[in-house]
Design a protein around this motif. Structure first.
Motif, PDB file in Angstrom:
ATOM      1  N   PRO A 197       0.849  -1.190  -0.114  1.00 43.78           N
ATOM      2  CA  PRO A 197       0.120   0.172   0.089  1.00 43.78           C
ATOM      3  C   PRO A 197       1.056   1.341   0.084  1.00 43.78           C
ATOM      4  O   PRO A 197       1.718   1.123   0.545  1.00 43.78           O
ATOM      5  CB  PRO A 197      -0.908  -0.261   1.276  1.00 43.78           C
ATOM      6  N   ASN A 198       0.330   2.237  -0.625  1.00 49.09           N
ATOM      7  CA  ASN A 198       0.946   3.633  -0.675  1.00 49.09           C
ATOM      8  C   ASN A 198       2.233   3.757  -1.484  1.00 49.09           C
ATOM      9  O   ASN A 198       2.983   4.828  -1.426  1.00 49.09           O
ATOM     10  CB  ASN A 198       1.407   4.180   0.732  1.00 49.09           C
ATOM     11  N   VAL A 199       2.656   2.873  -2.317  1.00 51.16           N
ATOM     12  CA  VAL A 199       3.799   3.084  -3.100  1.00 51.16           C
ATOM     13  C   VAL A 199       3.502   3.973  -4.289  1.00 51.16           C
ATOM     14  O   VAL A 199       4.303   4.492  -4.857  1.00 51.16           O
ATOM     15  CB  VAL A 199       4.532   1.754  -3.542  1.00 51.16           C
ATOM     16  N   GLY A 200       2.324   4.153  -4.703  1.00 51.45           N
ATOM     17  CA  GLY A 200       1.850   4.894  -5.785  1.00 51.45           C
ATOM     18  C   GLY A 200       1.287   4.278  -6.822  1.00 51.45           C
ATOM     19  O   GLY A 200       1.498   4.690  -8.087  1.00 51.45           O
ATOM     20  N   SER A 203      -1.485   6.345  -8.400  1.00 52.58           N
ATOM     21  CA  SER A 203      -0.768   7.473  -8.911  1.00 52.58           C
ATOM     22  C   SER A 203      -0.241   7.189 -10.406  1.00 52.58           C
ATOM     23  O   SER A 203      -0.316   7.843 -11.265  1.00 52.58           O
ATOM     24  CB  SER A 203       0.429   8.074  -8.092  1.00 52.58           C
ATOM     25  N   VAL A 216      -6.452   8.418  -5.540  1.00 55.16           N
ATOM     26  CA  VAL A 216      -5.092   8.349  -4.710  1.00 55.16           C
ATOM     27  C   VAL A 216      -5.216   9.152  -3.763  1.00 55.16           C
ATOM     28  O   VAL A 216      -6.097  10.115  -3.315  1.00 55.16           O
ATOM     29  CB  VAL A 216      -4.295   9.437  -5.822  1.00 55.16           C
ATOM     30  N   ASN A 217      -4.642   8.463  -2.374  1.00 57.01           N
ATOM     31  CA  ASN A 217      -4.625   9.008  -1.243  1.00 57.01           C
ATOM     32  C   ASN A 217      -3.720   8.755  -0.286  1.00 57.01           C
ATOM     33  O   ASN A 217      -2.951   7.637  -0.570  1.00 57.01           O
ATOM     34  CB  ASN A 217      -6.155   8.442  -0.491  1.00 57.01           C
ATOM     35  N   ALA A 218      -3.322   9.473   0.630  1.00 60.16           N
ATOM     36  CA  ALA A 218      -2.055   9.351   1.595  1.00 60.16           C
ATOM     37  C   ALA A 218      -2.269   8.221   2.643  1.00 60.16           C
ATOM     38  O   ALA A 218      -1.335   7.516   2.828  1.00 60.16           O
ATOM     39  CB  ALA A 218      -1.711  10.454   2.275  1.00 60.16           C
ATOM     40  N   GLY A 221      -4.093   1.425   1.808  1.00 59.21           N
ATOM     41  CA  GLY A 221      -5.234   0.511   1.521  1.00 59.21           C
ATOM     42  C   GLY A 221      -6.333   1.376   0.888  1.00 59.21           C
ATOM     43  O   GLY A 221      -7.602   1.019   0.962  1.00 59.21           O
ATOM     44  N   THR A 223      -7.057   1.502  -2.544  1.00 61.07           N
ATOM     45  CA  THR A 223      -7.659   0.848  -3.488  1.00 61.07           C
ATOM     46  C   THR A 223      -8.211  -0.526  -3.199  1.00 61.07           C
ATOM     47  O   THR A 223      -7.284  -0.884  -2.340  1.00 61.07           O
ATOM     48  CB  THR A 223      -6.536   0.712  -4.889  1.00 61.07           C
ATOM     49  N   GLY A 245      -3.016  -2.585  -2.741  1.00 65.89           N
ATOM     50  CA  GLY A 245      -1.547  -2.933  -2.416  1.00 65.89           C
ATOM     51  C   GLY A 245      -1.518  -4.212  -1.468  1.00 65.89           C
ATOM     52  O   GLY A 245      -2.608  -4.592  -0.641  1.00 65.89           O
ATOM     53  N   LYS A 305       8.262   7.694  -6.917  1.00 65.11           N
ATOM     54  CA  LYS A 305       8.668   8.921  -5.843  1.00 65.11           C
ATOM     55  C   LYS A 305      10.138   9.248  -5.924  1.00 65.11           C
ATOM     56  O   LYS A 305      10.537   9.687  -4.964  1.00 65.11           O
ATOM     57  CB  LYS A 305       8.232   8.579  -4.374  1.00 65.11           C
ATOM     58  N   ASP A 307      11.314  11.742  -7.108  1.00 65.67           N
ATOM     59  CA  ASP A 307      11.184  13.102  -6.981  1.00 65.67           C
ATOM     60  C   ASP A 307      11.608  13.306  -5.565  1.00 65.67           C
ATOM     61  O   ASP A 307      12.075  14.698  -5.287  1.00 65.67           O
ATOM     62  CB  ASP A 307       9.973  14.026  -7.201  1.00 65.67           C
ATOM     63  N   SER A 322       8.632   8.929 -11.265  1.00 67.16           N
ATOM     64  CA  SER A 322       7.690  10.011 -10.325  1.00 67.16           C
ATOM     65  C   SER A 322       6.323   9.961 -11.085  1.00 67.16           C
ATOM     66  O   SER A 322       6.444  10.634 -12.063  1.00 67.16           O
ATOM     67  CB  SER A 322       8.409  11.172 -10.231  1.00 67.16           C
ATOM     68  N   ALA A 323       5.445   9.696 -10.197  1.00 66.80           N
ATOM     69  CA  ALA A 323       4.058   9.789 -10.905  1.00 66.80           C
ATOM     70  C   ALA A 323       3.672  11.231 -10.701  1.00 66.80           C
ATOM     71  O   ALA A 323       2.977  11.606 -11.286  1.00 66.80           O
ATOM     72  CB  ALA A 323       3.213   8.814  -9.983  1.00 66.80           C
TER      73      ALA A 323
HETATM   74  N1  LIG Z   1       5.926  12.848  -4.209  1.00 72.92           N
HETATM   75  C1  LIG Z   1       5.361  11.865  -4.572  1.00 72.92           C
HETATM   76  N2  LIG Z   1       4.359  11.060  -3.912  1.00 72.92           N
HETATM   77  C2  LIG Z   1       3.627  10.209  -4.658  1.00 72.92           C
HETATM   78  C3  LIG Z   1       3.984   9.729  -5.885  1.00 72.92           C
HETATM   79  N3  LIG Z   1       3.241   8.877  -6.248  1.00 72.92           N
HETATM   80  C4  LIG Z   1       2.507   8.854  -5.405  1.00 72.92           C
HETATM   81  N4  LIG Z   1       2.667   9.572  -4.190  1.00 72.92           N
HETATM   82  C5  LIG Z   1       1.823  10.016  -3.230  1.00 72.92           C
HETATM   83  O1  LIG Z   1       1.638   8.461  -2.261  1.00 72.92           O
HETATM   84  C6  LIG Z   1       0.507   8.556  -1.791  1.00 72.92           C
HETATM   85  C7  LIG Z   1       0.018   7.146  -2.130  1.00 72.92           C
HETATM   86  O2  LIG Z   1      -0.332   7.106  -3.454  1.00 72.92           O
HETATM   87  P1  LIG Z   1      -1.428   5.983  -4.129  1.00 72.92           P
HETATM   88  O3  LIG Z   1      -1.266   6.266  -5.776  1.00 72.92           O
HETATM   89  O4  LIG Z   1      -2.456   6.305  -3.688  1.00 72.92           O
HETATM   90  O5  LIG Z   1      -0.772   4.758  -3.771  1.00 72.92           O
HETATM   91  P2  LIG Z   1      -1.390   3.360  -4.099  1.00 72.92           P
HETATM   92  O6  LIG Z   1      -0.128   2.407  -4.207  1.00 72.92           O
HETATM   93  O7  LIG Z   1      -2.360   2.964  -4.956  1.00 72.92           O
HETATM   94  O8  LIG Z   1      -1.719   2.930  -2.544  1.00 72.92           O
HETATM   95  P3  LIG Z   1      -2.961   1.886  -1.965  1.00 72.92           P
HETATM   96  O9  LIG Z   1      -4.157   2.005  -3.081  1.00 72.92           O
HETATM   97  O10 LIG Z   1      -3.334   2.162  -0.594  1.00 72.92           O
HETATM   98  O11 LIG Z   1      -2.550   0.493  -2.295  1.00 72.92           O
HETATM   99  C8  LIG Z   1      -0.353   9.679  -2.271  1.00 72.92           C
HETATM  100  O12 LIG Z   1      -0.364  10.561  -1.056  1.00 72.92           O
HETATM  101  C9  LIG Z   1       0.290  10.244  -3.382  1.00 72.92           C
HETATM  102  O13 LIG Z   1       0.154  11.582  -3.595  1.00 72.92           O
HETATM  103  C10 LIG Z   1       5.304  10.390  -6.522  1.00 72.92           C
HETATM  104  O14 LIG Z   1       5.882   9.700  -7.352  1.00 72.92           O
HETATM  105  N5  LIG Z   1       5.855  11.084  -5.481  1.00 72.92           N
END
Ligand SMILES: Nc1nc2c(ncn2[C@@H]2O[C@H](COP(=O)(O)OP(=O)(O)OP(=O)(O)O)[C@@H](O)[C@H]2O)c(=O)[nH]1
Ligand SMILES: [Mg+2]
Length: 354
Positions: A197-200, A203, A216-218, A221, A223, A245, A305, A307, A322-323
């Protein structure tokens, strides 16, 4: 005496267009046309040469006072004609009504192709061609329609007959390889994003598509269900799948999401394993051994990420993207295409259609 069989069907796609083409064929086709088509000159459909065209008006014999429709009639064979007219819905419907009134029966393009002696194999290819999603996939299918696959098979047989077994085998191997490409001319290559979860993952899906398809959310979990979206890259059709995730969780809803993610991974053509700036090379290597059961599907490891990272912690086996600012995404897409279609068919090359 039974009525001569006459059939007609629309050849151009449904929906309004500038022009519409209707085919009319069968023993009574010339009679049907003679009853409703008023040519400009003396030649009539019944007397026109093969491949000739006539310009004139289609007039409803039951409503001769109505304005006629300008059409061009071409003769394709002894008992076959195509009528090119205005593409508006009313004009197309009127043509169909006139032909029906004159005893012709509405048919379909498959029967028209049978009338035209199109082989079963080519009828199959034409049906695929109508569904081709891109110029590239359409041109591959057009090559097959023009006999590319058949010529490859003949060449293999010829090489065998000449005792050139090594060459025959090489060509056969390549031909066999093209089966996977053929399977994905109409249906997409499935690329699934996996990662904790949260790797992006969501995004990244949004960044590839160019719009906010997935939430997308910080919060970890976010999605739960599978989020799928299609797009084309380099003329190939892709379906990207964003999923939950993967982690152990007590939350029943999220657990169902994780199961769906695992099923999607099992059905993928390629898995993009996503990590983020918090992951070291050691973590990534550990993940590779844990996920080694996925060896039957190619994988691409990606650190998102980037960036947030001034000095990369990963080696070149991991792509950095970087998404958020789009860095590395073009390279990732090229890597996906390169992994799934390393040797695309050359123009005119045969591919193995099943
Ligand atoms: N700085 C930065 N933040 C990012 C990047 N990609 C995603 N984020 C942040 O990371 C957090 C999680 O992004 P999600 O795209 O929801 O991640 P996910 O893997 O889909 O997460 P789950 O659905 O919970 O499994 C959000 O706050 C995004 O804004 C990136 O490339 N750079
Ligand atoms: Mg998500």
């Amino acid at each position: 005496m039974s009525k001569p069989c006459t059939l007609f069907c629309r050849l151009t796609g449904s929906g309004p267009g500038a022009l519409a083409t209707t085919a009319l064929w069968g023993d009574g086709a010339a009679d049907v046309l003679n009853s409703c088509f008023h040519p400009k000159g003396k030649t009539t459909p019944g007397t026109m040469d093969l491949s000739a065209v006539l310009f004139g008006q289609l007039i409803d014999p039951e409503a001769p006072e109505e304005t006629g429709e300008d059409v061009v009639v071409a003769r394709t064979d002894e008992t076959g004609f195509v009528i090119h007219g205005h593409g508006g819905a009313a004009a197309v419907a009127r043509t169909a009504r006139i032909f029906s009134q004159l005893g012709a029966e509405e048919s379909d393009v498959e029967r028209w192709r049978i009338h035209q002696n199109v082989s079963e194999e080519n009828r199959k290819i034409l049906a695929m061609l109508e569904q081709a999603p891109t110029y590239r996939t359409a041109s591959i299918l057009l090559d097959q329609y023009n006999g590319a696959g058949r010529r490859t098979q003949e060449r293999i047989a010829q090489l065998r007959a000449d005792g050139k077994d090594a060459q025959a085998q090489e060509l056969e191997k390549r031909f066999y390889e093209t089966k996977a490409i053929a399977r994905h001319l109409l249906s997409p290559w499935r690329v699934v994003f996996s990662g904790r979860p949260n790797v992006g993952k969501s995004s990244l899906l949004n960044a590839i598509l160019g719009f906010q398809r997935s939430i997308v959310n910080a919060q970890q979990g976010t999605t739960r269900d599978l989020v799928q979206a299609q797009t084309t890259i380099d003329g190939w059709l892709f379906e990207f799948v964003d999923a939950a995730g993967i982690r152990e969780t007590a939350d029943e809803l999220e657990r169902e999401g994780v199961n769906r993610a695992k099923n999607a991974i099992a059905k993928a053509d390629l898995v993009v394993r996503l990590f983020d700036d918090a992951d070291s090379m050691t973590t990534i290597e550990r993940a590779r051994t844990i996920e080694s059961f996925r060896v039957d599907v190619p994988t691409i490891d990606v650190m998102n990420k980037c960036d947030l990272v001034a000095t990369p912690q990963t080696d070149e086996s991991v792509l950095r993207v970087s998404a958020v600012d789009g860095a590395g995404i073009e390279t990732l897409l090229q890597a996906i295409v390169q992994t799934l279609v390393p040797n695309p068919p050359r123009p005119g090359e045969g591919v193995w259609l099943e």
